[in-house]
Design an enzyme around this catalytic site. Structure first.
Site, PDB file in Angstrom:
ATOM      1  N   ASN A 133      74.421  12.655  59.581  1.00 45.73           N
ATOM      2  CA  ASN A 133      75.183  13.979  59.565  1.00 45.73           C
ATOM      3  C   ASN A 133      75.937  14.178  58.568  1.00 45.73           C
ATOM      4  O   ASN A 133      76.044  13.379  57.543  1.00 45.73           O
ATOM      5  CB  ASN A 133      75.522  13.838  61.071  1.00 45.73           C
ATOM      6  CG  ASN A 133      76.635  12.882  61.150  1.00 45.73           C
ATOM      7  OD1 ASN A 133      77.729  12.756  60.400  1.00 45.73           O
ATOM      8  ND2 ASN A 133      76.436  11.725  62.096  1.00 45.73           N
TER       9      ASN A 133
ATOM     10  N   ASP B 292      73.102  10.251  68.299  1.00 48.50           N
ATOM     11  CA  ASP B 292      72.558  10.125  69.725  1.00 48.50           C
ATOM     12  C   ASP B 292      71.205   9.431  69.805  1.00 48.50           C
ATOM     13  O   ASP B 292      70.928   8.848  70.929  1.00 48.50           O
ATOM     14  CB  ASP B 292      72.818  11.619  70.242  1.00 48.50           C
ATOM     15  CG  ASP B 292      74.122  12.106  70.590  1.00 48.50           C
ATOM     16  OD1 ASP B 292      75.110  11.087  70.456  1.00 48.50           O
ATOM     17  OD2 ASP B 292      74.459  13.243  70.179  1.00 48.50           O
TER      18      ASP B 292
ATOM     19  N   LYS C 299      57.172   3.202  52.715  1.00 48.39           N
ATOM     20  CA  LYS C 299      57.425   4.525  52.941  1.00 48.39           C
ATOM     21  C   LYS C 299      56.410   5.563  53.582  1.00 48.39           C
ATOM     22  O   LYS C 299      55.288   5.304  53.422  1.00 48.39           O
ATOM     23  CB  LYS C 299      57.703   4.957  51.502  1.00 48.39           C
ATOM     24  CG  LYS C 299      57.773   6.746  51.236  1.00 48.39           C
ATOM     25  CD  LYS C 299      57.661   7.265  50.003  1.00 48.39           C
ATOM     26  CE  LYS C 299      57.936   8.707  49.991  1.00 48.39           C
ATOM     27  NZ  LYS C 299      57.837   9.138  48.265  1.00 48.39           N
TER      28      LYS C 299
ATOM     29  N   PHE D 201      86.645  11.296  70.323  1.00 51.34           N
ATOM     30  CA  PHE D 201      86.383  12.732  69.704  1.00 51.34           C
ATOM     31  C   PHE D 201      85.149  13.551  70.312  1.00 51.34           C
ATOM     32  O   PHE D 201      84.334  12.823  70.430  1.00 51.34           O
ATOM     33  CB  PHE D 201      86.043  12.652  68.141  1.00 51.34           C
ATOM     34  CG  PHE D 201      87.475  12.542  67.400  1.00 51.34           C
ATOM     35  CD1 PHE D 201      87.877  13.510  66.603  1.00 51.34           C
ATOM     36  CD2 PHE D 201      88.270  11.339  67.646  1.00 51.34           C
ATOM     37  CE1 PHE D 201      88.937  13.429  65.890  1.00 51.34           C
ATOM     38  CE2 PHE D 201      89.378  11.347  66.817  1.00 51.34           C
ATOM     39  CZ  PHE D 201      89.836  12.290  66.164  1.00 51.34           C
TER      40      PHE D 201
ATOM     41  N   LYS E  24      83.676   9.217  80.175  1.00 49.16           N
ATOM     42  CA  LYS E  24      83.735   8.270  79.451  1.00 49.16           C
ATOM     43  C   LYS E  24      84.825   7.163  79.808  1.00 49.16           C
ATOM     44  O   LYS E  24      85.216   5.956  79.114  1.00 49.16           O
ATOM     45  CB  LYS E  24      83.834   8.507  77.931  1.00 49.16           C
ATOM     46  CG  LYS E  24      82.739   9.654  77.609  1.00 49.16           C
ATOM     47  CD  LYS E  24      81.525   9.116  77.416  1.00 49.16           C
ATOM     48  CE  LYS E  24      80.650  10.187  76.956  1.00 49.16           C
ATOM     49  NZ  LYS E  24      79.002   9.951  76.908  1.00 49.16           N
TER      50      LYS E  24
END
Length: 396
Positions: free
Chosen positions: A208, A277, A287, A322, A340
């Protein structure tokens, strides 16, 4: 760090010109910056340059005909909060290690009782000479902080250890020792930061856009507040923070191992990392070659680290998570608080200008069982300080 009196001593090394950036940064943060230069340092950078950047007279001479009602080296030594010498040559290190005070810089340094930071910069052979190493050990014995030299190409043409660390690293080291409210003294804090990388094959991975900046600022803010800090960080372009135990991780599984294995020993855990996730079911040894048509990539869930931490949270431990969302920020982030078993959730929208990945500012809302506390647009450094103060400073 602001409103501090920082004395910067500059000696005769080629790296002296870099200190202009350090002085400028210290001044921009709102500090009272005073510069002392040896005669040799003036061969590399002019006093006028440093005087302009610091907005204070640069002292270069032990003796002056200017009338002053105080004794310069004593008055400056008394009001200094941090005294840094950078670059510190082998000569200045030898002198201060043995209490020699034969110029304005060494006289002021000897008289100062504040925190002291020495930044060696010299030829590799000079640095590694046993005499220099003994002198550095002497500085440490007397409680001075010595910043490790960097390695690389040196001005003399050699390659090795002896380069002065970049001004941003020196600034971080100053912030780590500057006097302040150490409301986390005696506490252990674990922070996660940056992205994870989930390998597809030896070439490709899923990741990300996280830069790690928010997590790094949280780790530094906790350090500045007196905590012993461990930072578990994915790949970033950020310099290693000074005085922090840095654990490099690659994947979500790596981060889970790093965090969950250290849960018991920490008083506060802050999960600021952008954790994948999902991860590929199978990682190819070679590869993956392209072919015509669609390519299907089976994925499986990674460990929900925040949930695992919440399920095993020990008494008195503070857990901060977060939540980054593109829509329904507060609603989605609030669900995490109970799901959580976290004490606080920091809601962060990437849809707002000035917030999210890759920028130096952020806009967050602290969510707790008592309600919402929006912080507004702040630098990530200020955001980190505000988060820690709100979540951890209560009752201090």
């Amino acid at each position: 760090m602001k409103d501090k009196c920082i004395v910067v001593g500059i000696t005769g090394g080629i790296a002296a010109f870099k200190i202009c950036s350090l002085v400028s940064s210290l001044k921009k943060k709102g500090n009272d910056v005073h510069v002392l230069m040896t005669k040799e340092a003036e061969q590399f950078v002019t006093p006028l340059t440093l005087q302009t950047l610091s907005a204070n007279r640069v002292i270069t001479d032990m003796f002056t005909t200017d009338f002053t009602p105080d004794v310069h080296h004593i008055s400056l030594a008394k009001k200094a909060d941090v005294f840094v010498i950078a670059p510190a040559t082998a000569n200045i290190i030898a002198k201060i290690a043995h209490g020699i005070a034969d110029d304005m810089l060494t006289s002021t340094f000897l008289a100062a009782g504040c925190e002291k930071l020495i930044v060696p910069a010299m030829n590799t052979g000079m640095l590694e000479n046993p005499i220099t190493q003994d002198n550095i050990a002497t500085l440490k014995k007397y409680g001075m902080h010595v910043l490790d030299s960097a390695s690389g190409y040196l001005a003399c043409g050699d390659t090795g250890k002896g380069r002065m660390p970049e001004p941003s690293v020196i600034l971080d080291a100053i912030e780590a020792i500057a006097p302040g409210e150490r409301y986390l003294e005696g506490k252990r804090v674990l922070v996660s930061a940056g992205p994870t990388r989930e390998a597809l094959d030896p070439v490709r991975y899923i990741t990300n856009h996280s830069s790690g900046k928010m997590g790094y600022e949280l780790a530094k803010a906790a350090r500045n507040a007196g905590a012993k800090v461990t930072l578990a960080a994915g790949h970033t372009e950020l310099a290693d923070p000074v005085g922090i135990d840095l654990v490099h991780i690659e994947s979500a599984a790596d981060l889970a191992d790093a965090v969950l294995s250290r849960q018991e020993e920490n008083d506060v855990i802050i999960m600021a990392a952008a954790v994948a996730d999902y991860t590929p079911v199978h990682v190819d040894d070679q590869k993956i070659k392209k072919s015509e048509g669609e390519f299907n990539l089976p994925l499986k869930r990674t460990t929900d680290i925040l949930k695992a931490l919440g399920e095993n949270k020990k008494e008195g431990q503070v857990l901060i998570g977060f939540a980054m969302e593109t829509q329904n920020l507060i609603e989605n982030a609030s669900k995490k608080l109970s799901a959580k078993n976290a004490d606080y959730i920091i809601a962060n929208s990437i849809a707002d200008a000035g917030a999210g990945f890759g920028v130096d500012t952020n806009i967050v809302t602290i969510i707790s069982k008592d309600g919402l506390n929006p912080l507004g647009l702040l630098s990530k450094e200020e955001t980190a300080e505000k988060i820690l103060e709100f979540c951890l400073k209560k009752g201090k």
